[in-house]
Design an enzyme around this catalytic site. Structure first.
Site, PDB file in Angstrom:
ATOM      1  N   CYS A  91       0.977  -1.407   0.088  1.00 38.40           N
ATOM      2  CA  CYS A  91       0.036   0.026   0.043  1.00 38.40           C
ATOM      3  C   CYS A  91       0.795   1.228   0.009  1.00 38.40           C
ATOM      4  CB  CYS A  91      -0.817  -0.059   1.061  1.00 38.40           C
ATOM      5  SG  CYS A  91      -0.344   0.060   2.822  1.00 38.40           S
ATOM      6  N   HIS A 145      -2.248   0.696   7.054  1.00 34.17           N
ATOM      7  CA  HIS A 145      -2.684   0.594   5.713  1.00 34.17           C
ATOM      8  C   HIS A 145      -3.104   1.902   5.294  1.00 34.17           C
ATOM      9  CE1 HIS A 145      -3.849  -1.435   2.253  1.00 34.17           C
ATOM     10  NE2 HIS A 145      -5.041  -0.815   2.187  1.00 34.17           N
ATOM     11  N   HIS A 162      -5.748   1.441  -3.466  1.00 34.86           N
ATOM     12  CA  HIS A 162      -5.057   0.787  -2.411  1.00 34.86           C
ATOM     13  C   HIS A 162      -4.266  -0.682  -3.020  1.00 34.86           C
ATOM     14  CE1 HIS A 162      -7.822  -2.073  -0.383  1.00 34.86           C
ATOM     15  NE2 HIS A 162      -8.618  -1.367  -1.143  1.00 34.86           N
TER      16      HIS A 162
END
Length: 190
Positions: A91, A145, A162
């Site tokens: 990510c 994340h 992502h």
């Protein structure tokens, strides 16, 4: 007159170092692991364009469309922790690659990326903003994340790209059950 051994060694080392640094083979060429040599990667700055930081207005007008476009070229790329290319990416690597490709500087690690720019309220999120998540729904924790907002369709429909650890690079809605409970903050990087 005698010279000592230490200065001769030092002089020799300096001359050797200088000769290596002047050779084009030893100039700062990025290292590419053997498994990735010859494969396309978007983590290269555009030729002749230095990396830079910009103000918010310039970022929104001139860079966001390109950042989103570059990030979307990775759609379908498999997830690979620490990955930076089309053969696998994580990510924060996706964010880093998209920004680097258009000539903008941003840290490589997600928690560091969450500290750049300034935080924005969810109601103020725009394409090009970065969004960050914790590992467990409804719990405080470390940023684990991140994604780039690609579209704001409505108040409850904010799409971001992502690198999903299970599904690779894809776009999802911030307000989906999975992401809504893990959302920490949104950042405008410039």
């Amino acid at each position: 007159m005698k010279t000592s051994f230490v200065p001769k060694c030092l002089l020799t080392a300096l001359l050797f170092s200088f000769s290596l640094s002047s050779c084009s083979v030893f100039r700062s060429t990025p290292y590419t692991p053997p498994a990735q040599r010859g494969k396309a990667t978007a983590v290269r700055k555009p030729a002749g364009k230095p990396l830079k930081t910009v103000d918010t207005r310039t970022y929104q007008r001139s860079y966001v469309p390109d950042v989103v476009k570059v990030a979307r070229t990775y759609t379908g790329t498999p997830y690979r922790s620490g990955g930076n290319g089309f053969d696998g990416i994580d990510c924060s690597g996706l964010i880093y690659a998209a920004f680097q490709t258009v000539g903008l500087q941003i840290p490589r690690i997600s928690w560091q990326q969450s500290e750049v720019g300034y935080e924005v309220d969810v109601a103020e999120i725009r394409p090009g903003d970065l969004i960050f998540f914790v590992p467990d729904s409804g719990k405080a924790g470390y940023v684990s994340h991140a994604g780039i907002v690609t579209e704001v369709r409505s108040r409850n429909d904010i799409v971001f790209i992502h690198a999903s650890s299970s599904r690779g690079v894809r776009e999802d809605n911030l307000f989906s059950k999975y992401f809504k409970g893990r959302f920490v903050k949104a950042v405008r990087p410039f």
